[in-house]
Design a protein around this motif. Sequence first.
Motif, short mmCIF file in Angstrom:
data_model
loop_
_atom_site.label_atom_id
_atom_site.label_comp_id
_atom_site.label_asym_id
_atom_site.label_seq_id
_atom_site.Cartn_x
_atom_site.Cartn_y
_atom_site.Cartn_z
N GLU A 124 0.84 -1.20 0.00
CA GLU A 124 0.00 0.00 0.00
C GLU A 124 0.87 1.25 0.00
O GLU A 124 0.63 2.19 -0.78
N ILE A 125 1.86 1.29 0.87
CA ILE A 125 2.72 2.47 0.94
C ILE A 125 3.56 2.59 -0.33
O ILE A 125 3.76 3.70 -0.85
N ARG A 126 4.00 1.48 -0.84
CA ARG A 126 4.79 1.50 -2.08
C ARG A 126 4.03 2.17 -3.21
O ARG A 126 4.59 2.96 -3.98
N TRP A 127 2.73 1.89 -3.32
CA TRP A 127 1.95 2.44 -4.43
C TRP A 127 1.30 3.78 -4.10
O TRP A 127 1.14 4.62 -4.98
N ASN A 128 0.92 3.97 -2.85
CA ASN A 128 0.17 5.19 -2.50
C ASN A 128 1.04 6.36 -2.08
O ASN A 128 0.70 7.52 -2.35
N ALA A 129 2.15 6.10 -1.39
CA ALA A 129 2.96 7.19 -0.85
C ALA A 129 3.41 8.18 -1.93
O ALA A 129 3.29 9.40 -1.72
N PRO A 130 3.93 7.74 -3.07
CA PRO A 130 4.38 8.73 -4.07
C PRO A 130 3.27 9.69 -4.51
O PRO A 130 3.49 10.90 -4.57
N VAL A 131 2.09 9.16 -4.81
CA VAL A 131 1.02 10.06 -5.27
C VAL A 131 0.50 10.92 -4.12
O VAL A 131 0.12 12.08 -4.32
N PHE A 132 0.52 10.40 -2.90
CA PHE A 132 0.10 11.19 -1.75
C PHE A 132 1.07 12.35 -1.51
O PHE A 132 0.66 13.47 -1.20
N PHE A 133 2.36 12.09 -1.64
CA PHE A 133 3.35 13.14 -1.41
C PHE A 133 3.35 14.15 -2.55
O PHE A 133 3.61 15.34 -2.35
N GLU A 134 3.07 13.69 -3.77
CA GLU A 134 2.88 14.63 -4.89
C GLU A 134 1.69 15.54 -4.62
O GLU A 134 1.71 16.74 -4.89
N THR A 135 0.63 14.96 -4.05
CA THR A 135 -0.55 15.74 -3.69
C THR A 135 -0.20 16.79 -2.64
O THR A 135 -0.61 17.96 -2.73
N ALA A 136 0.59 16.37 -1.63
CA ALA A 136 1.02 17.31 -0.59
C ALA A 136 1.83 18.46 -1.20
O ALA A 136 1.69 19.62 -0.78
#
Length: 376
Positions: free
Chosen positions: A195-207
Motif C-alpha cells: 500500500e505504501i509502495r503504491w500510495n505514498a508517491p502520489v500522496f506526497f505529490e498531492t502534498a
Amino acid sequence: MWLAGEASGDALASLVIPPVKRAMDGALQFGIGGEKMRAAGLSVWHDASVLSVRGYVEVLKKLPQLLMLRRDVIRTAETVRPKVFIGVDAPDFNLAIEEKLRKSGIRTVHFVSPSIWAWRPERIHAIKRSVDHMLLVFPFEKAIYDAAGIPSTYIGYPMAEGIPMKPDTHGARQRLGLEPRGPVFAVLPGSRYDEIRWNAPVFFETAREVLKAEPHSMFLIPASDEARRTQIVQALGGFREVAEHVILFSGRSHDVLEACDAALIASGTATLEAALYKKPMIVGYKMPALSSLIIQSKGNTSFVSLPNILEQKRVVPEFLQYFAEPQYMAASLLDQLNPARREHLEEVFTELHQSLLRDTATLASQAILDTIGGAA
C-alpha cells in the motif's frame, strides 16, 4: 485460538480478548496477532505482519509462505484442540482454516464479515461451510446472514465506543505537541508494504501541490510499525520540500485524525475512523493494474471507502488508480477545508457514529461463549 492478519484486525480483537479471557476464568488465549492483541493478553505464536499482503499479484508472490503457515495453523489447532478458533478479518486466509477446523469438530467464529455486499457475494457459500457464528460490525449485514441461515450477531463497530462523539481537535494537537500556522492534514497511505509502495508517491505529490496554495500546511503521518516508518522515510526522500512540513509518528493514528483539519487516506478502515472523528477527507488508492482489474471484475458496489458504502452515496471523494492525479486530489483536499462542507459532514458522520454504537465487547464475548457452549 485467535488469528488476525493486519493492523485493523489486531485493534478490533484487542478489545474483545480481555472480556473473553475473564469469562473463561483466565484460559490461555493464543495465536497470531499484533502488538495490541499481545497487550490485551494474547500469547502470540506468530506476529500478524506475516499476513500483511493485499492484491492478487502480491499474494501470489507470497503464496508458498502463506500455504505453509496455513498448514501449520491447522495442524497446531487440531493438536491443541482449542475450545474455539476465532478468525479476525483476513477472510481469504481464515475461511479455509475455519472450514477445515469445523470439519474436525472445532467450533469457529469469524470476527468481521467479508465485504460480500461489496464484492464476491458468492463467498457466502464458503462462509456457511466454515463458520459456526459470524460477528458483524455493520447493522445492514444481519439481514444478509439471516437470509443465508448463518448464525450471526451484530456487535457494533468496536472503534465507535472509543472515539468521542465530539472530537477535541485542540486537545489532540496539544497531546502531539503541535503549534500549526496553517492547515493540518492527516496523511495515511496504508498499513502494508505494498500500500505504501503504491500510495505514498502520489500522496506526497498531492502534498506538494497543496503547499503551492497553502505554504504553511502541516502533514501528520502515523506509521503502523517501525518497518512502515522506515519505508515512509525512504519515500519522503524524493520529496524534500514536502518532508520539511511532515511530522511522522509511530502509531498514534487516532490522535493524528483527531488533530487534523482534513485527511488524505488510502481506502480501508482508516476512512471509517476518520468519519467517526467527523473529519472531511479524500480517499486515494493505487495498486498494480492486474490486481485492480481482477478486483473490479468481481466488484458489486460503486464505492470503495466505508463512509460511502455505509451511506450508499458519495459523501467522500474517491480517486482510484488512473484517477489518482495529484493536481485534482490536492484541489479536492483543499476544498475539504470549506466551513459549509465541514458542517455538513459533521452531521452526516455523527448520525453514522450513533448507528455503529453498541456494547461491542460484551456482545462479542457473549456470542463467542455461546458458541463454545453449543459445542458437542
